[in-house]
Scaffold this active site. Structure first.
Site, mmCIF file in Angstrom:
data_model
loop_
_atom_site.group_PDB
_atom_site.id
_atom_site.type_symbol
_atom_site.label_atom_id
_atom_site.label_comp_id
_atom_site.label_asym_id
_atom_site.label_seq_id
_atom_site.Cartn_x
_atom_site.Cartn_y
_atom_site.Cartn_z
ATOM 1 N N TYR A 262 0.394 -1.239 -0.083
ATOM 2 C CA TYR A 262 -0.168 0.236 0.011
ATOM 3 C C TYR A 262 0.718 1.295 0.017
ATOM 4 C CZ TYR A 262 -4.800 -1.636 1.079
ATOM 5 O OH TYR A 262 -6.003 -2.337 0.675
ATOM 6 N N LYS B 138 3.227 -15.114 2.151
ATOM 7 C CA LYS B 138 3.212 -15.599 0.805
ATOM 8 C C LYS B 138 5.278 -16.732 0.377
ATOM 9 C CE LYS B 138 2.035 -17.864 -3.204
ATOM 10 N NZ LYS B 138 1.388 -19.076 -3.048
ATOM 11 N N ASP C 121 -3.416 -18.207 0.078
ATOM 12 C CA ASP C 121 -3.564 -19.015 -1.187
ATOM 13 C C ASP C 121 -4.694 -20.444 -0.368
ATOM 14 O OD1 ASP C 121 -1.301 -20.136 -0.816
ATOM 15 O OD2 ASP C 121 -1.388 -20.554 -2.998
ATOM 16 N N ASP D 19 -6.643 -7.298 3.552
ATOM 17 C CA ASP D 19 -7.426 -6.449 2.939
ATOM 18 C C ASP D 19 -8.687 -7.553 2.449
ATOM 19 O OD1 ASP D 19 -9.207 -4.317 1.890
ATOM 20 O OD2 ASP D 19 -7.687 -4.819 0.359
ATOM 21 N N ASP E 269 -12.649 -9.345 3.637
ATOM 22 C CA ASP E 269 -13.774 -9.019 2.799
ATOM 23 C C ASP E 269 -14.025 -10.355 2.221
ATOM 24 O OD1 ASP E 269 -13.702 -6.619 2.495
ATOM 25 O OD2 ASP E 269 -14.518 -6.089 -0.093
HETATM 26 C C1 IPM Z 1 -10.634 -0.875 3.245
HETATM 27 C C2 IPM Z 1 -10.653 -0.684 2.315
HETATM 28 C C3 IPM Z 1 -8.900 0.094 2.170
HETATM 29 C C4 IPM Z 1 -8.113 -0.702 2.239
HETATM 30 C C5 IPM Z 1 -9.707 0.768 1.148
HETATM 31 C C6 IPM Z 1 -10.953 2.020 0.920
HETATM 32 C C7 IPM Z 1 -8.736 2.152 0.317
HETATM 33 O O1 IPM Z 1 -11.273 -1.486 1.343
HETATM 34 O O2 IPM Z 1 -10.630 -0.803 4.755
HETATM 35 O O3 IPM Z 1 -10.408 -2.704 3.737
HETATM 36 O O4 IPM Z 1 -8.028 -1.606 1.198
HETATM 37 O O5 IPM Z 1 -7.591 -0.847 3.160
HETATM 38 MN MN MN Z 2 -10.566 -4.216 1.841
#
Ligand code: IPM
Ligand code: MN
Length: 362
Positions: free
Chosen positions: A141, A191, A223, A247, A251
């Site tokens: 990042y 990884k 993975d 990240d 999700d």
């Molecule tokens: C999160 C979001 C952020 C990230 C974005 C909005 C920059 O996806 O907080 O997970 O990638 O960290």
């Molecule tokens: Mn995110």
């Protein structure tokens, strides 16, 4: 004691879910005799509109003077064009970096009442209750070089995944501290079969583990971990990993809980040692959901649970934190649901009503 809280409502459904989070804090203040002082500042798309910057200097300044920061959501489709010079998300990244929030805690808890809200089979997700410790201010990042350029052979772009042993050691320690307060098992995700930065990660994790003989450390490749997360999610307890892996995995894991609308997060500037206060920023993991903004249908639970995390980690008010979590549980138990988690036989409520119910329960 008076607690100063910086309030960043941001974009889309942000202001609506924030209002409910603050409602809960007011209920906590009344019940437990605390005083909260809220100061609102700009971030994200609304900040770009009003100041040209996604993170105005005033926001950072106020945040630094407060005990904790509560953030709702940033993101606005008007700024989707990648060619624009500034995007709402830049504000969030700059805030994380500017406040030194290196440890991102993302609990994933499947409420028994919601096992049917997930796309996965109830038997697979029942009992799931783990937490990600995601590194938040390093890795790909922020690594340099980060740029796009034109060559004779066409355009090129580079991002750099870089970690120092210091950055790895402190996030791994955060993982160990959280694991120590739970089931004393820690999975470090990397990884290491391919990436240099992951090989260093694994080495440092093993070195740090000597400080925590009471916690069992295991390693998983990212993975394989992604697969295990939907195969046997209830087998996990604490997972520590680098920024981008965290990240993506978080999700994926959010789907276990049925809705992103249920999941809170904490981003801390220090290692979360039980009973100690750490400066932090608290936000639901969902985005600004512009398509449902202003309709009183967004789920405020993720923000409310983020408030509970703030009480726990930045204000060391564990009793109050548990009261908020118990209130959410009880409201779900009684069958109240926002749209995103609605199922036959439940009572549909809006954003504000959900907040009222939880506040009354507190
Ligand atoms: C999160 C979001 C952020 C990230 C974005 C909005 C920059 O996806 O907080 O997970 O990638 O960290
Ligand atoms: Mn995110």
């Amino acid at each position: 004691m008076k607690y100063r809280v910086t309030v960043l409502s941001g974009d889309g459904i942000g202001p609506e879910v924030m209002a409910e989070g603050l409602k809960i804090l007011q209920a906590v203040a009344a019940k437990y005799h605390h005083e909260f002082e809220f100061k609102s500042e700009l971030i994200g798309g609304i900040a770009i509109d009003q100041t040209g910057s996604a993170l105005p200097a005033a926001t950072l300044k106020t945040a630094r003077k407060s005990h904790a920061v509560l953030l709702a959501a940033v993101g606005d489709p008007r700024f989707d064009d990648p060619k624009l010079p500034v995007h709402p998300e830049d504000g969030l990244l700059a805030l994380r970096k500017g406040l030194g929030l290196f440890a991102n805690l993302r609990p994933v808890k499947v409420f028994d009442q919601l096992v049917d809200a997930s796309t996965l089979k109830p038997d697979v997700i029942r009992g799931t209750d783990f937490i990600f410790i995601r590194e938040l201010t390093g890795g790909v990042y922020f690594g340099k070089p980060k740029k796009e350029w034109v060559t004779a052979g066409g355009r090129k772009a580079v991002d750099t995944m870089v970690y120092s042993e210091h950055e790895i050691a402190r996030i791994v320690r955060a993982g160990f501290e959280v694991a120590r307060a739970r089931k004393k098992v820690l999975v470090s995700v990397d990884k290491a079969n391919v990436l240099k930065s992951s090989r260093l990660w694994r080495q440092v994790a093993i070195e740090v583990s000597a400080e925590y003989p009471d916690v069992t450390l295991t390693h998983a490749l990212v993975d394989a971990c992604a697969m295990q997360l939907i195969r046997t999610p209830s087998a996990f307890d604490v997972i520590v990993t680098e920024n981008l892996f965290g990240d993506i995995l978080s999700d994926e894991a959010a789907q276990l809980a049925g809705s992103m609308g249920m999941l809170p997060s904490a981003s801390l500037a220090g290692i979360p040692v039980s009973g100690h206060k750490t400066f932090g920023l608290y936000e639901p993991i969902h985005g600004s959901a512009p398509s449902i903004a202003g309709q009183d249908i967004a789920n405020p639970v993720a923000t409310i649970l983020s408030v509970a995390m703030m009480l726990r980690y930045s204000l060391a008010l564990e009793t109050e934190a548990r009261a908020v979590e118990a209130a959410v549980n009880s409201v779900l138990e009684r069958g109240y649901r926002t749209d995103d988690i609605m199922a036959p036989g439940n009572t549909r409520v809006g954003t504000r009503q959900m907040g009222d119910l939880v506040a009354a329960e507190v």
